[in-house]
Design a protein around this motif. Structure first.
Motif, PDB file in Angstrom:
ATOM      1  N   HIS A  39       0.824  -1.210   0.000  1.00 24.57           N
ATOM      2  CA  HIS A  39       0.000   0.000   0.000  1.00 24.57           C
ATOM      3  C   HIS A  39       0.855   1.255   0.000  1.00 24.57           C
ATOM      4  O   HIS A  39       0.536   2.240  -0.651  1.00 24.57           O
ATOM      5  CB  HIS A  39      -0.918   0.003   1.222  1.00 24.57           C
ATOM      6  CG  HIS A  39      -1.936  -1.080   1.174  1.00 24.57           C
ATOM      7  ND1 HIS A  39      -2.621  -1.523   2.263  1.00 24.57           N
ATOM      8  CD2 HIS A  39      -2.363  -1.829   0.143  1.00 24.57           C
ATOM      9  CE1 HIS A  39      -3.438  -2.482   1.917  1.00 24.57           C
ATOM     10  NE2 HIS A  39      -3.300  -2.689   0.636  1.00 24.57           N
ATOM     11  N   VAL A  97       1.432   7.072  -6.640  1.00 22.54           N
ATOM     12  CA  VAL A  97       0.407   8.028  -7.057  1.00 22.54           C
ATOM     13  C   VAL A  97       0.824   9.454  -6.703  1.00 22.54           C
ATOM     14  O   VAL A  97       0.732  10.366  -7.521  1.00 22.54           O
ATOM     15  CB  VAL A  97      -0.949   7.691  -6.408  1.00 22.54           C
ATOM     16  CG1 VAL A  97      -1.964   8.770  -6.724  1.00 22.54           C
ATOM     17  CG2 VAL A  97      -1.449   6.363  -6.896  1.00 22.54           C
ATOM     18  N   ILE A  98       1.330   9.643  -5.472  1.00 20.64           N
ATOM     19  CA  ILE A  98       1.650  11.008  -5.033  1.00 20.64           C
ATOM     20  C   ILE A  98       2.780  11.593  -5.875  1.00 20.64           C
ATOM     21  O   ILE A  98       2.691  12.710  -6.372  1.00 20.64           O
ATOM     22  CB  ILE A  98       2.049  11.017  -3.547  1.00 20.64           C
ATOM     23  CG1 ILE A  98       0.858  10.632  -2.672  1.00 20.64           C
ATOM     24  CG2 ILE A  98       2.547  12.389  -3.134  1.00 20.64           C
ATOM     25  CD1 ILE A  98       1.219  10.391  -1.245  1.00 20.64           C
ATOM     26  N   ILE A 158      -6.606   0.461   5.552  1.00 14.38           N
ATOM     27  CA  ILE A 158      -5.335   0.131   4.912  1.00 14.38           C
ATOM     28  C   ILE A 158      -4.187   0.700   5.713  1.00 14.38           C
ATOM     29  O   ILE A 158      -4.341   1.579   6.547  1.00 14.38           O
ATOM     30  CB  ILE A 158      -5.265   0.608   3.440  1.00 14.38           C
ATOM     31  CG1 ILE A 158      -5.292   2.118   3.362  1.00 14.38           C
ATOM     32  CG2 ILE A 158      -6.359   0.000   2.628  1.00 14.38           C
ATOM     33  CD1 ILE A 158      -5.010   2.612   1.964  1.00 14.38           C
ATOM     34  N   ASP A 159      -3.005   0.159   5.392  1.00 12.59           N
ATOM     35  CA  ASP A 159      -1.801   0.427   6.168  1.00 12.59           C
ATOM     36  C   ASP A 159      -1.393   1.891   6.099  1.00 12.59           C
ATOM     37  O   ASP A 159      -0.871   2.441   7.056  1.00 12.59           O
ATOM     38  CB  ASP A 159      -0.683  -0.468   5.607  1.00 12.59           C
ATOM     39  CG  ASP A 159       0.480  -0.536   6.544  1.00 12.59           C
ATOM     40  OD1 ASP A 159       0.229  -0.436   7.753  1.00 12.59           O
ATOM     41  OD2 ASP A 159       1.607  -0.676   6.078  1.00 12.59           O
ATOM     42  N   ALA A 160      -1.629   2.520   4.940  1.00 21.11           N
ATOM     43  CA  ALA A 160      -1.103   3.861   4.704  1.00 21.11           C
ATOM     44  C   ALA A 160      -2.241   4.856   4.528  1.00 21.11           C
ATOM     45  O   ALA A 160      -2.377   5.491   3.493  1.00 21.11           O
ATOM     46  CB  ALA A 160      -0.192   3.856   3.487  1.00 21.11           C
ATOM     47  N   LEU A 170      -1.394   8.591   3.636  1.00 23.12           N
ATOM     48  CA  LEU A 170      -0.827   8.689   2.292  1.00 23.12           C
ATOM     49  C   LEU A 170      -1.913   8.517   1.246  1.00 23.12           C
ATOM     50  O   LEU A 170      -1.877   9.144   0.189  1.00 23.12           O
ATOM     51  CB  LEU A 170       0.241   7.617   2.101  1.00 23.12           C
ATOM     52  CG  LEU A 170       1.515   7.855   2.875  1.00 23.12           C
ATOM     53  CD1 LEU A 170       2.444   6.698   2.698  1.00 23.12           C
ATOM     54  CD2 LEU A 170       2.167   9.120   2.382  1.00 23.12           C
ATOM     55  N   PHE A 171      -2.894   7.665   1.554  1.00 25.65           N
ATOM     56  CA  PHE A 171      -3.994   7.447   0.612  1.00 25.65           C
ATOM     57  C   PHE A 171      -4.758   8.745   0.379  1.00 25.65           C
ATOM     58  O   PHE A 171      -5.062   9.099  -0.769  1.00 25.65           O
ATOM     59  CB  PHE A 171      -4.923   6.364   1.158  1.00 25.65           C
ATOM     60  CG  PHE A 171      -5.987   5.940   0.201  1.00 25.65           C
ATOM     61  CD1 PHE A 171      -5.686   5.064  -0.815  1.00 25.65           C
ATOM     62  CD2 PHE A 171      -7.277   6.419   0.315  1.00 25.65           C
ATOM     63  CE1 PHE A 171      -6.658   4.667  -1.705  1.00 25.65           C
ATOM     64  CE2 PHE A 171      -8.252   6.032  -0.571  1.00 25.65           C
ATOM     65  CZ  PHE A 171      -7.942   5.155  -1.581  1.00 25.65           C
ATOM     66  N   LEU A 184      -3.573  11.757   0.744  1.00 21.83           N
ATOM     67  CA  LEU A 184      -2.694  12.625  -0.048  1.00 21.83           C
ATOM     68  C   LEU A 184      -2.731  12.239  -1.522  1.00 21.83           C
ATOM     69  O   LEU A 184      -2.791  13.096  -2.409  1.00 21.83           O
ATOM     70  CB  LEU A 184      -1.259  12.506   0.462  1.00 21.83           C
ATOM     71  CG  LEU A 184      -0.832  13.421   1.603  1.00 21.83           C
ATOM     72  CD1 LEU A 184       0.587  13.105   1.992  1.00 21.83           C
ATOM     73  CD2 LEU A 184      -0.939  14.861   1.174  1.00 21.83           C
ATOM     74  N   ALA A 185      -2.694  10.918  -1.774  1.00 21.24           N
ATOM     75  CA  ALA A 185      -2.682  10.445  -3.161  1.00 21.24           C
ATOM     76  C   ALA A 185      -3.959  10.854  -3.876  1.00 21.24           C
ATOM     77  O   ALA A 185      -3.931  11.329  -5.018  1.00 21.24           O
ATOM     78  CB  ALA A 185      -2.521   8.925  -3.190  1.00 21.24           C
ATOM     79  N   SER A 229      -3.907  14.351  -4.822  1.00 12.56           N
ATOM     80  CA  SER A 229      -3.085  14.708  -5.975  1.00 12.56           C
ATOM     81  C   SER A 229      -3.738  14.257  -7.278  1.00 12.56           C
ATOM     82  O   SER A 229      -3.471  14.833  -8.324  1.00 12.56           O
ATOM     83  CB  SER A 229      -1.688  14.114  -5.838  1.00 12.56           C
ATOM     84  OG  SER A 229      -1.753  12.738  -5.658  1.00 12.56           O
ATOM     85  N   ILE A 230      -4.624  13.251  -7.227  1.00 15.82           N
ATOM     86  CA  ILE A 230      -5.334  12.886  -8.457  1.00 15.82           C
ATOM     87  C   ILE A 230      -6.373  13.955  -8.797  1.00 15.82           C
ATOM     88  O   ILE A 230      -6.625  14.247  -9.962  1.00 15.82           O
ATOM     89  CB  ILE A 230      -6.013  11.513  -8.311  1.00 15.82           C
ATOM     90  CG1 ILE A 230      -4.948  10.434  -8.250  1.00 15.82           C
ATOM     91  CG2 ILE A 230      -6.935  11.236  -9.488  1.00 15.82           C
ATOM     92  CD1 ILE A 230      -5.506   9.062  -8.160  1.00 15.82           C
ATOM     93  N   VAL A 254      -6.128  16.953  -8.859  1.00 15.24           N
ATOM     94  CA  VAL A 254      -5.568  18.018  -9.687  1.00 15.24           C
ATOM     95  C   VAL A 254      -5.953  17.815 -11.144  1.00 15.24           C
ATOM     96  O   VAL A 254      -6.214  18.775 -11.867  1.00 15.24           O
ATOM     97  CB  VAL A 254      -4.029  18.047  -9.554  1.00 15.24           C
ATOM     98  CG1 VAL A 254      -3.448  19.169 -10.372  1.00 15.24           C
ATOM     99  CG2 VAL A 254      -3.624  18.172  -8.117  1.00 15.24           C
ATOM    100  N   GLU A 275       1.124  21.254  -2.024  1.00 19.84           N
ATOM    101  CA  GLU A 275       1.133  19.838  -1.635  1.00 19.84           C
ATOM    102  C   GLU A 275       2.402  19.489  -0.859  1.00 19.84           C
ATOM    103  O   GLU A 275       2.373  18.657   0.054  1.00 19.84           O
ATOM    104  CB  GLU A 275       1.048  18.964  -2.886  1.00 19.84           C
ATOM    105  CG  GLU A 275      -0.041  17.925  -2.811  1.00 19.84           C
ATOM    106  CD  GLU A 275      -0.394  17.426  -4.182  1.00 19.84           C
ATOM    107  OE1 GLU A 275       0.537  17.052  -4.902  1.00 19.84           O
ATOM    108  OE2 GLU A 275      -1.578  17.409  -4.521  1.00 19.84           O
ATOM    109  N   LEU A 304       0.483   5.445  10.489  1.00 19.49           N
ATOM    110  CA  LEU A 304      -0.134   6.084   9.331  1.00 19.49           C
ATOM    111  C   LEU A 304      -1.645   5.859   9.293  1.00 19.49           C
ATOM    112  O   LEU A 304      -2.323   6.410   8.453  1.00 19.49           O
ATOM    113  CB  LEU A 304       0.469   5.530   8.037  1.00 19.49           C
ATOM    114  CG  LEU A 304       1.866   6.012   7.650  1.00 19.49           C
ATOM    115  CD1 LEU A 304       2.395   5.143   6.538  1.00 19.49           C
ATOM    116  CD2 LEU A 304       1.807   7.440   7.198  1.00 19.49           C
TER     117      LEU A 304
END
Lengths: 175, 365
Positions: free
Chosen positions: A49, A56-57, B144-146, B149-150, B152-153, B156-157, B159, B189, B206
């Motif tokens: 993950h 992605v980032i 989920i583990d992160a 970060l998810f 954040l990801a 960023s999509i 955008v 960001e 996280l």
């Protein structure tokens, strides 16, 4: 699982071709985003993950956005087919062929077909707990020197880019 | 049964998003009127009287009287106007696509502006764990583990929705808006990621659930107030709202990147913006205000505790969302060079320094 893996792989190849095949640079850029996102999805299927999110980032979220930004800023027009393209195509195909035949002997038959799918489903059953922590631990113990070297190279590139983008200091006009 | 639980979770989370988004819409419309000393939306439904009904049955009219009274109040408050009439109007409007632009991309942009925000809600737990009918339920769609970060990801999509919208507008206003949005979101960001890393250092995890549980005694805002301030500013910039609304600056760019959007597609951008406000408030509450925890107060176990926890969580989120809307209607817009200076020369070094100091403080422990 296997079906999703196969679909994603096919899409991955299709978008990779799309990046170079589209005449409109913006469409090519969007294909590149798709490509990055599918790679992230493959990471996620392997229960990595952290890697998926970082993919992605960093790539989809920052690098390709800047590509698109520049393409849109320069208002790039449609690419017309040119003679050069044929030369590039031949050179590119040659490179791909060389790469393929250098990798091919490394893959035995089992690893290519069923084996790959099996390893994917095996990996995706790996424990989820603490993958991020483990990754960090390995990165800062076993792979510390490569990691630091990579960051040093990136730093050098960054400083170089700043230096190059600044115009040469102009001589002061006397009087 | 697991599948049913999952469906129920999806249902609840979707309703939470839509509820928060529509609440934001209403506060934006009516609250802005309050701030600017206007009356605001009050037309639709404000003149519902039973005497106007086209039939003669006295009994039916008598029974309908309280219903109409409620409708009138809702109408005068502008709720019918903003939530019902605007949506219907947008659905019935012509769907305009600029000539010579790919229809598919034009339709993709609003979807890309909304979908990632909705997906990001999947990793945020909305209430403490509880046991119902022998099943241990975590009020979160995907654990989920992160988690951070998810989010954040997904941010960023989002955008890409703006960039594609700017491109398919096929005019200079849209393009400028899209370019400004891309530059602004990427610039901010960095500071956002660094600040979140600081908080992750403090909590050592996280996952949103563990982060909220770690704030049982002390809220994160007391542990690192600098991070809170930085994240507040960055979040306002990421949602592209005033004072950071240069991408849509209506006094210079018509409407920026969604100039060429009409009807439901336009409304989707709207919805995405409000869902982003709600998401950002959720993240802030989870990182800095202890989620469902109030210091020195223990929630009861079981579903009752979960319900109370959810109410506390949502109360904090609604408060922060309203604060954001008030800020939007209070402050003037930044100039572009100011915007970039704040991002690169102000917030980025500040968050780097904050990260360094936090790490240094945590190191002996």
């Amino acid at each position: 699982m296997t079906v999703i893996f196969a679909l994603l792989s096919l899409l991955l190849l299709a978008t990779a071709v799309g990046v170079v095949a589209f005449r409109n640079p913006v469409h090519g850029g969007l294909c590149l985003v798709m490509n990055m996102l599918i790679v992230a999805a493959l990471f996620a299927m392997l229960n990595a993950h952290f890697l998926a999110a970082v993919q992605v980032i960093v790539y989809a979220g920052a690098v390709v956005v800047l590509f698109l930004f520049v393409v849109m800023l320069l208002n790039a027009k449609l690419e017309r087919p040119q003679f050069r393209d044929k030369v590039y195509a031949i050179v590119g195909l040659g490179t791909v062929a060389v790469l393929f035949f250098s990798i091919f002997p490394l893959m035995d038959g089992a690893a290519f077909g069923k084996g790959a799918v099996q390893s994917v489903s095996l990996l995706s059953q790996a424990p989820i707990e603490g993958t991020t922590a483990n990754l960090g631990r390995i990165l800062f113990t076993k792979y510390l020197y490569p990691f630091e070297a990579a960051s040093f190279v990136l730093m050098a590139a960054l400083v170089g880019a700043v230096l190059l983008s600044h115009a040469k200091p102009q001589k002061k006009i006397e009087g | 049964v697991e599948f049913i639980i999952l469906l129920a979770k999806l249902f609840v989370v979707f309703n939470v998003i839509m509820g928060l988004a529509s609440l934001c819409t209403w506060v934006e419309r009516k609250g802005s009127a309050l701030i600017q000393d206007r009356i605001g939306a009050n037309r639709a439904g404000a003149f519902f009287y039973v005497e106007d009904l086209p039939f003669k049955s006295k009994l039916l009219k008598f029974l309908l009287r309280p219903v109409f009274a409620v409708l009138r109040v809702l109408g005068i408050l502008g709720i019918i106007n903003t939530l019902l009439c605007d949506a219907v109007k947008a659905l019935l409007k012509e769907d305009f696509v600029p000539e010579g632009m790919p229809v598919l991309l034009h339709a993709l942009a609003p979807i890309l502006a909304v979908a990632p925000v909705f997906i990001a809600f999947a990793v945020i737990p909305l209430a403490p764990d509880f046991v119902l009918g022998g099943y241990h339920i975590r009020a979160q769609i995907a654990d989920i583990d992160a988690g951070i970060l998810f989010v954040l990801a997904m941010g960023s999509i989002a955008v890409y929705g703006v960039v594609i919208a700017g491109y398919t507008g096929n005019n200079k206003f849209s393009l400028l808006g899209g370019l400004r949005a891309a530059a602004q979101m990427i610039s901010y960001e960095l500071a956002m990621g660094l600040t979140m890393v600081t908080m992750v250092l403090i909590y050592g995890t996280l996952s949103f659930y563990d982060i909220i549980e770690a704030q049982k005694q002390v809220w994160g805002v007391f542990l690192n107030p600098v991070a809170f301030v930085v994240l507040c500013i960055v979040g306002m910039a990421e949602t592209k709202r005033c004072p950071f609304d240069l991408p849509e600056a209506e006094s210079e760019l018509v409407a920026g990147y969604f100039t060429e959007y009409s009807g439901m597609k336009f409304l989707l951008f709207w919805l995405g913006e409000f869902a982003e406000i709600a998401l950002f408030s959720l993240v802030l509450v989870a990182l800095f205000f202890g989620g469902w925890h109030i210091p020195f107060v223990d929630l009861p176990d079981g579903w009752l505790g979960a319900l109370i926890g959810h109410a506390i969580f949502m109360g904090k989120v609604v408060f922060l969302s309203v604060v954001q809307i008030v800020i939007r209607w209070t402050l003037p817009r930044f100039r572009y060079d100011h915007l970039m200076n704040i991002g690169w020369k102000g917030l980025l070094p500040l968050s780097l320094l904050n990260l360094l100091v936090t790490a240094a403080v945590l190191l002996p422990a």
